[in-house]
Design a protein around this motif. Structure first.
Motif, PDB file in Angstrom:
ATOM      1  N   VAL A  76      -9.873  -9.760  -6.604  1.00 35.50           N
ATOM      2  CA  VAL A  76      -9.571 -10.877  -7.506  1.00 35.50           C
ATOM      3  C   VAL A  76      -8.515 -10.478  -8.537  1.00 35.50           C
ATOM      4  N   PHE A  77      -8.681  -9.296  -9.116  1.00 31.21           N
ATOM      5  CA  PHE A  77      -7.764  -8.913 -10.189  1.00 31.21           C
ATOM      6  C   PHE A  77      -6.451  -8.329  -9.663  1.00 31.21           C
ATOM      7  N   LYS A  78      -6.371  -8.209  -8.351  1.00 34.20           N
ATOM      8  CA  LYS A  78      -5.138  -7.692  -7.760  1.00 34.20           C
ATOM      9  C   LYS A  78      -4.259  -8.813  -7.196  1.00 34.20           C
ATOM     10  N   TYR A  79      -4.875  -9.855  -6.656  1.00 28.57           N
ATOM     11  CA  TYR A  79      -4.126 -10.909  -5.988  1.00 28.57           C
ATOM     12  C   TYR A  79      -4.325 -12.255  -6.670  1.00 28.57           C
ATOM     13  N   PRO A  80      -3.369 -13.157  -6.698  1.00 26.49           N
ATOM     14  CA  PRO A  80      -1.991 -12.913  -6.281  1.00 26.49           C
ATOM     15  C   PRO A  80      -1.187 -12.193  -7.366  1.00 26.49           C
ATOM     16  N   ILE A  81      -1.754 -12.077  -8.573  1.00 27.16           N
ATOM     17  CA  ILE A  81      -1.039 -11.428  -9.678  1.00 27.16           C
ATOM     18  C   ILE A  81      -1.944 -10.310 -10.194  1.00 27.16           C
ATOM     19  N   ILE A  82      -1.377  -9.145 -10.456  1.00 30.88           N
ATOM     20  CA  ILE A  82      -2.192  -8.019 -10.937  1.00 30.88           C
ATOM     21  C   ILE A  82      -2.562  -8.229 -12.405  1.00 30.88           C
ATOM     22  N   ASP A  83      -3.851  -8.079 -12.705  1.00 24.14           N
ATOM     23  CA  ASP A  83      -4.317  -8.119 -14.091  1.00 24.14           C
ATOM     24  C   ASP A  83      -4.527  -6.667 -14.525  1.00 24.14           C
ATOM     25  N   GLN A  84      -3.521  -6.112 -15.178  1.00 24.27           N
ATOM     26  CA  GLN A  84      -3.535  -4.685 -15.506  1.00 24.27           C
ATOM     27  C   GLN A  84      -4.685  -4.324 -16.442  1.00 24.27           C
ATOM     28  N   GLU A  85      -5.086  -5.246 -17.316  1.00 21.39           N
ATOM     29  CA  GLU A  85      -6.189  -4.943 -18.242  1.00 21.39           C
ATOM     30  C   GLU A  85      -7.456  -4.561 -17.478  1.00 21.39           C
ATOM     31  N   TYR A  86      -7.699  -5.224 -16.360  1.00 21.40           N
ATOM     32  CA  TYR A  86      -8.875  -4.895 -15.543  1.00 21.40           C
ATOM     33  C   TYR A  86      -8.741  -3.480 -14.987  1.00 21.40           C
ATOM     34  N   PHE A  87      -7.589  -3.187 -14.404  1.00 16.42           N
ATOM     35  CA  PHE A  87      -7.432  -1.881 -13.754  1.00 16.42           C
ATOM     36  C   PHE A  87      -7.385  -0.732 -14.765  1.00 16.42           C
ATOM     37  N   ASP A  88      -6.962  -1.015 -16.001  1.00 10.82           N
ATOM     38  CA  ASP A  88      -6.992   0.025 -17.037  1.00 10.82           C
ATOM     39  C   ASP A  88      -8.413   0.567 -17.206  1.00 10.82           C
ATOM     40  N   VAL A  89      -9.405  -0.292 -17.066  1.00 11.72           N
ATOM     41  CA  VAL A  89     -10.801   0.138 -17.204  1.00 11.72           C
ATOM     42  C   VAL A  89     -11.342   0.604 -15.857  1.00 11.72           C
TER      43      VAL A  89
END
Ligand code: SF4
Ligand code: SF4
Ligand code: FES
Lengths: 273, 317
Positions: free
Chosen positions: B94-107
């Motif tokens: 979900v947080f990768k597609y279609p647009i990356i949500d970097q705040e999620y991946f930071d954690v």
């Protein structure tokens, strides 16, 4: 590492104009020249305006993308963040992120007659469309701007409306007339009688969800095809990138699939219009 | 690639991980529940109990300041169930597609994920997965980092062809071919009216769900006047979720919000990500104060759409 979409660019209020009760018109420019230069958009797109400590809100850009040295926003004072914005003066600092959304692909409308139908604050995103069309006036057929407001005080962009008359037919109406008003009275659809367009005309509309319902009835009655009717939808928005779920309409996201939809894309959608 | 970990080496293995990571594992407080907490390696074991808030609270915290940037990968979530991992795999998508949500991946990227369950390893969403089998664990590698960590003498390369297949079984209704279609068609059905008479609209089903991710962004000032922006969990079951400035609400009635909850998991997510937004963990059933069982609701929906409501059950209960 990907781009952090929530990051803001610093911008400044260039000027403020009182448009109507509780509605102000802002000129905004990025503090960094490079940010301003990079900032390109198409009519119908929106930005998030942020006041640190208070929050951010999504707002349509209402100037033409051709204007490169600044951009313009119309803000309706409806909540705590917009109230905080109204407390700022010229020179005040705000944060901007965007642009977001699909916006209008005006090249699809070349050589066609166009009816633009605005209700209340729905005039804001459509102003960007009209100002852009006027720059390239010869690319379009007949142009109509139909605009309904609650009363004459609530009519936005009065200066523009005067200007536009040189290039297109501007028809106005108010729900409640008063002594300053000599024009039409009634809902925006009462203006449709004055519209004469070809079969392949395009309609573009933005307004309240209630207004959409009766505008669609009129446009369909005129025999317009669903794919030639465009609507710009307003929803609560928190992210602008299709994650937070606040803006969903059935299978669509107002923030990434929209806010502009052709009617054939959403007519079977149970919560779009 | 798979490895074998002998049962008697389990603690040694987690001590090995403890040398590199802080460990968080489900710890039992009651007979029925477990909570993810920081633990010492010697306490890590397979814990069959359900955690009301699974590992989601770590990788997608209920409240987190924005713009803190990435952190070190120095924490490990261990002992995750099959469905916990399936939930993480969905959030990652979900947080990768279609647009990356970097705040999620930071954690998210601060955590090593080590699963432990009786079922055959899931496809993705973990670094290492320990399938519990009699007196040993079959260890599956799920990432390059997992492969690196598997380079310990405690893990023995698995040369024999093990056919320890024990596939996770979804409830019948969740694997029903026409589930999405039925939910999509059921808009306006009386089922949703009836459900709105029972549901409190409290949002607990969202908070406990490993795949629910809707959020709000909120600002605040501290006493010194410094401002922070935080992302926090929200729930589409709450009435202000779709309200815009000026007061117009696109889903003013609870039945519309309930329908959206089901629509999102069983229609919108399959359309967007090719997967149901449910991993069958049963938390929303266990913790619903109104005792609503979403599986029964879905069964009703499918039966009604097929014109067989009240005739034959679709699920083995
Ligand atoms: S937990 Fe139960 S009562 Fe609360 S919103 Fe969900 S379904 Fe309704
Ligand atoms: S069973 Fe309920 S809580 Fe668990 S994933 Fe499915 S919807 Fe979410
Ligand atoms: S604004 Fe968050 S999903 Fe559209």
């Amino acid at each position: 590492m990907g781009k952090n979409h929530y990051e803001l660019s610093d911008a400044q209020i260039l000027w403020i104009e009182e448009m109507a009760p509780g509605k102000r018109f802002f000129g905004i420019r990025f503090l960094k020249e490079s940010d301003q230069r990079k900032f390109t958009f198409v009519p119908g797109q929106f930005v998030f305006l942020s006041i640190p400590g208070h929050g951010e809100f999504a707002v349509s850009i209402c100037s033409s993308p051709r204007k490169r040295d600044h951009f313009e926003l119309l803000v309706n004072k409806v909540g705590s963040v917009t109230t905080a914005l109204f407390g700022l003066n010229v020179g005040g600092k705000v944060g901007i992120r965007g642009p977001y959304g699909n916006g209008f692909d005006l090249s699809k409308f070349y050589d066609k007659d166009i009816i633009i139908v605005a209700g209340g604050c729905g005039a804001a995103p459509l102003r960007s469309v009209v100002n852009t069309m006027i720059y390239e006036r010869d690319k379009y057929g007949k142009l109509y701007f139909l605009y309904g407001a609650r009363n004459s005080q609530e009519l936005l962009f009065k200066k523009d409306l005067m200007d536009w008359q040189k290039n297109m037919k501007v028809l106005l109406t108010v729900d409640m007339s008063d002594k300053n008003w000599q024009g039409e009275t009634g809902v925006v659809t009462t203006l449709f009688d004055h519209v004469k367009t070809s079969k392949s005309a395009i309609a573009i509309t933005c307004g309240s969800p209630v207004m959409f319902k009766f505008v669609l009835v009129e446009l369909k009655a005129k025999g317009m095809a669903d794919k030639n009717i465009y609507l710009s939808l307003e929803r609560r928005m928190k992210c602008g990138i299709g994650k937070c779920q606040h803006c969903t309409c059935g299978e669509k996201y107002a923030c990434i699939d929209g806010p502009v939809f052709s009617y054939n894309q959403i007519k079977d959608n149970f919560e779009a219009v | 690639m798979t490895f074998i970990l002998r049962e008697e080496n389990l603690t040694l293995f987690f001590e090995y991980l403890e040398g590199k990571y802080e460990l968080f594992a489900p710890v039992s407080e009651t007979q029925h529940e477990a909570h993810f907490e920081k633990v010492a390696a010697k306490y890590v074991a397979f814990n069959p109990r359900l955690s009301p808030q699974g590992p989601k609270k770590f990788i997608f915290p209920y409240k987190r300041e924005l713009f803190l940037g990435p952190g070190k990968k120095d924490k490990a979530l261990v002992g995750l169930h099959f469905s916990d991992i399936a939930g993480i795999a969905i959030l990652d998508k979900v947080f990768k597609y279609p647009i990356i949500d970097q705040e999620y991946f930071d954690v998210r990227e601060q955590f090593l994920i080590v699963g432990m369950d009786h079922f055959t390893a899931p496809k993705d969403g973990y670094d290492l997965y320990l399938q519990v089998i009699d007196d040993y664990f079959l260890v599956t590698v799920g990432s390059p980092l997992g492969l690196k960590l598997a380079g310990t003498p405690l893990l023995i390369k698995n040369s024999k062809i093990t056919s320890e297949k024990n596939l996770f079984h979804f409830d019948d209704i969740l694997s029903h071919k026409r589930l999405s279609e039925a939910v999509e068609k059921s808009y306006g059905s009386k089922i949703w009216d009836d459900l709105s008479q029972r549901c409190f609209g409290c949002g607990i089903c969202s908070y406990v769900c490993p795949t629910c991710y809707c959020f709000d962004v909120q600002d605040s000032f501290d006493l010194k006047g410094n401002s922070t922006r935080t992302r926090c969990w929200d729930s589409c079951m709450l009435s202000a979720f779709t309200e815009i400035g000026g007061g117009f609400n696109f889903r003013p009635e609870l039945k519309k919000r309930i329908y959206n909850w089901y629509y999102h998991k069983f229609v919108r997510m399959p359309k967007e990500y090719g997967k149901l937004g449910c991993v069958g963990c049963s938390r929303c059933i266990v913790y619903c104060p109104a005792r609503i069982n979403y599986l029964e609701v879905l069964e009703d929906v499918v039966l009604e759409m097929e014109g067989k409501r009240g005739k034959k059950p679709l699920r083995v209960k």
